[in-house]
Design an enzyme around this catalytic site. Structure first.
Site, PDB file in Angstrom:
ATOM      1  N   HIS A 224     -12.034   5.421  -1.165  1.00 58.71           N
ATOM      2  CA  HIS A 224     -11.757   4.472  -0.085  1.00 58.71           C
ATOM      3  C   HIS A 224     -12.621   3.328  -0.186  1.00 58.71           C
ATOM      4  CE1 HIS A 224     -10.614   8.433   2.351  1.00 58.71           C
ATOM      5  NE2 HIS A 224      -9.579   7.235   2.457  1.00 58.71           N
TER       6      HIS A 224
ATOM      7  N   ARG B  17      -2.916  -1.256  -3.893  1.00 62.86           N
ATOM      8  CA  ARG B  17      -3.855  -0.454  -3.838  1.00 62.86           C
ATOM      9  C   ARG B  17      -3.719   0.659  -4.732  1.00 62.86           C
ATOM     10  NH1 ARG B  17      -5.167   3.227   1.383  1.00 62.86           N
ATOM     11  NH2 ARG B  17      -7.043   4.188   0.683  1.00 62.86           N
TER      12      ARG B  17
ATOM     13  N   ARG C  54      -6.202  17.831   4.129  1.00 63.54           N
ATOM     14  CA  ARG C  54      -7.104  18.130   2.757  1.00 63.54           C
ATOM     15  C   ARG C  54      -8.079  18.803   3.135  1.00 63.54           C
ATOM     16  NH1 ARG C  54      -7.341  12.190   0.518  1.00 63.54           N
ATOM     17  NH2 ARG C  54      -5.864  11.745   1.962  1.00 63.54           N
TER      18      ARG C  54
ATOM     19  N   ASN D  26       0.736  -1.256  -0.158  1.00 65.50           N
ATOM     20  CA  ASN D  26      -0.059  -0.062   0.041  1.00 65.50           C
ATOM     21  C   ASN D  26       0.791   1.123   0.093  1.00 65.50           C
ATOM     22  OD1 ASN D  26      -2.050   2.042   0.366  1.00 65.50           O
ATOM     23  ND2 ASN D  26      -2.899   0.964   2.148  1.00 65.50           N
TER      24      ASN D  26
ATOM     25  N   GLU E 200      -8.277  -2.742   4.856  1.00 63.75           N
ATOM     26  CA  GLU E 200      -8.123  -2.614   3.283  1.00 63.75           C
ATOM     27  C   GLU E 200      -7.043  -3.572   2.717  1.00 63.75           C
ATOM     28  OE1 GLU E 200      -7.382   1.360   4.370  1.00 63.75           O
ATOM     29  OE2 GLU E 200      -8.469   2.046   2.903  1.00 63.75           O
TER      30      GLU E 200
END
Ligand code: ADP
Length: 407
Positions: A189, A101, A249, A17, A387
Site C-alpha cells: 500500500h 501499479r 485475507r 490499476n 493512488e
C-alpha cells in the site's frame, strides 16, 4: 462520451490499476501550472465472476457509461474493451505515458521505473511473490506494448515507500541464508501511504513530520508507521497477507497453523493460497460477506464477531507500530472503510484512548478532515487516498526520461 479536448503540447497520462478482480483506469491531463487533473476514470469489476461489468465517470464523477457481460468473459476480451474505450476518449498519440501499479518490487526495485525488456524480464521473476496480482499487470503491459510499440510505460511499486524501514524492521527470525534470498518484510500500500503523507504536509506540518500512523483500511488493509514522513514499519510483510484482518485475507497468522493444515488437514499449497487470500478475513469469520457495509446491516452474531475482530487487530497493531515509532503524534484513517465508516473509526479510537486518541464524535459523524478533540494528545484525521494520482505524478516525472530514450 466524447473525445477529450486536446491542444498542442498538452500532456495526458493514463493509469491502469489491475487488481485481482478488477481492471481500473484513470486519465489525467496536465494543466499549464503542471498539476494533474482527472478527466475520466472507471473500470471493469467482477473479473472472473459470471457477471463482469464496466462503469465510467467524467471529471465531475457523473457516470458516463456502463456495460455488462452476461457470461464469464476472458481477460483478453475485457482488456481489449478497456483499451478501445480509452482510445475513443483520447487518441493514443496524445498519451505521454501509462502508469501501472505493481504490487511487488522485491529486492530489485524500490523506485518507480520505466518499462524496458530487461525490467519486464525481472518483473516476471517476481511473480511468485505476488501470484494473484503480478501476472495480470504484466499481461496488461505486454498487450499495450504490442499495440503501441513506442508507448512509454512505467511501473510503480507498492513496496517502494517502505524502503526506509530500518534493516531490523525488515528481518524475520529466519536463517541468514533465507534472508539473503529475499525473505524479508517489504510492506505494501506504499502508493497510498506516499500520497497521504504528501497531502498531510499541505494540511498540518506537525502531523506530517511527527510520529504518525496511517491506517489504510480498504478491502486490502495495512497500517504504516512513519517518522518525519518516512516509513519505519508496517503491518504487511513478505506478502500482502500479513497484519490486519482484511475483506478476504486472514492477516497475521501463526505459521504453525499452515503446518497443521498441510500435515493434518491434507491441504496442498494451492488450496492454502485460496483459503488465505480469498476465503478468510471478514468473509471467512462472518460466513456472510467481505464488505463492512453488509456486516453492519446484518443481525447475525458472526457478522458482529468479524467486525470486532477487525477493530481488535487494528488496535493491537497500533500498539506495535507506536512502539516502533517510540510514541504517537497523529493517526490518519484512509481507504474505503477508513474514509467512510464512522462506526469503525469510533470503535478504533475508543479502544486507543489509552494512547491519547480523543475523538470528536460530531466531526467523526460528519466525516470531517480533523476528527480529534482540540485537547487530544494525538491528532486524528480522515484523508482520502488517491493512488492513481500518485502513479500519474510518477508517470509525469518519468516520461521526460522516456522521451530521452526514444530514437
Ligand atoms: P480496494 O481499493 O482495496 O478494493 P477500497 O479502499 O475501495 O478497497 O475499500 C472497499 C471496502 O470499503 C469495501 O469492501 C467496504 O467494506 C468498505 N466500504 C466502502 N464504503 C463503506 C461505507 N460507507 N461504510 C463502511 N464500509 C465501507
Amino acid at each position: 462520451m466524447s473525445e477529450l479536448d486536446t491542444h498542442a503540447n498538452q500532456r495526458f497520462f493514463a493509469v491502469i490499476n489491475a487488481g485481482s478482480s478488477s481492471l481500473k483506469y484513470s486519465l489525467f491531463a496536465e494543466t499549464h501550472d503542471k498539476r494533474l487533473e482527472r478527466r475520466t476514470d472507471g473500470g471493469i469489476e467482477g473479473i472472473g465472476s459470471d457477471k463482469p461489468f464496466f462503469i465510467a465517470f467524467d471529471d465531475d464523477k457523473y457516470q458516463i457509461d456502463e456495460y455488462h457481460w452476461d457470461k464469464a468473459t476472458s481477460l483478453d476480451e475485457l482488456l481489449a474493451f478497456l483499451i478501445e474505450w480509452i482510445e475513443k476518449f483520447l487518441a493514443p498519440d496524445h498519451l505521454s505515458a501509462v502508469g501501472h501499479r505493481m504490487l511487488h518490487g522485491g529486492t530489485l526495485y524500490d523506485e518507480p521505473i520505466l518499462v524496458t525488456p530487461e525490467v519486464l524480464e525481472n518483473l516476471r521473476k517476481l511473480i511468485p511473490l505476488a501470484p494473484l496480482h503480478q501476472p495480470r499487470i504484466l499481461t496488461v503491459i505486454d498487450t499495450l506494448a504490442a499495440r503501441y510499440p513506442g508507448l512509454c510505460q512505467i511501473v510503480c511499486f507498492d513496496t517502494s515507500f517502505h524502503k526506509t524501514n530500518p534493516y531490523i524492521a525488515k528481518l524475520y527470525g529466519l536463517p541468514q541464508s533465507l534472508t539473503d534470498k529475499g525473505l524479508l518484510r517489504f510492506g505494501f500500500h506504499g502508493l497510498s501511504f506516499e500520497y497521504v503523507s504528501m497531502e498531510l504536509k499541505h494540511i498540518d506540518m506537525h502531523a506530517a513530520m511527527g510520529r504518525t500512523i496511517i491506517a489504510h483500511l480498504g478491502s486490502g488493509a495495512s497500517m504504516c508507521a512513519m517518522i518525519g514522513g518516512k516509513s519505519v514499519a508496517s503491518t504487511m510483510g513478505f506478502s500482502a497477507l500479513d497484519g490486519l484482518v482484511m475483506g478476504t485475507r486472514c492477516g497475521q497468522l501463526d505459521p504453525g497453523v499452515i503446518l497443521y493444515l498441510l500435515q493434518h488437514e491434507g491441504m496442498n499449497a494451492k488450496e492454502l493460497e485460496t483459503l488465505l487470500y480469498q476465503e478468510s478475513g471478514l468473509l471467512g469469520v462472518s460466513g456472510i460477506s467481505n464488505d463492512v457495509r453488509d456486516l453492519m446491516k446484518s443481525d447475525a452474531p458472526s457478522a458482529k464477531t468479524a467486525l470486532e475482530l477487525f477493530v481488535y487487530r487494528v488496535v493491537r497493531e497500533t500498539g506495535s507500530l507506536a512502539a516502533a515509532c517510540g510514541g504517537l503524534d497523529s493517526f490518519v484513517f484512509t481507504a474505503g472503510i477508513g474514509e467512510r465508516s464512522s462506526e469503525i473509526r469510533a470503535a478504533v479510537c475508543e479502544q486507543l484512548g489509552w494512547l491519547g486518541l480523543e475523538l470528536d464524535e460530531r466531526a467523526n459523524q460528519l466525516g470531517e478532515l480533523k476528527i480529534s478533540k482540540d485537547t487530544s494528545p494525538v491528532s486524528i484525521w480522515i484523508l482520502p487516498t488517491y493512488e492513481e494520482l500518485m502513479i500519474a505524478r510518477h508517470g509525469a516525472r518519468l516520461s521526460a526520461e522516456c522521451e530521452a530514450h526514444q530514437p
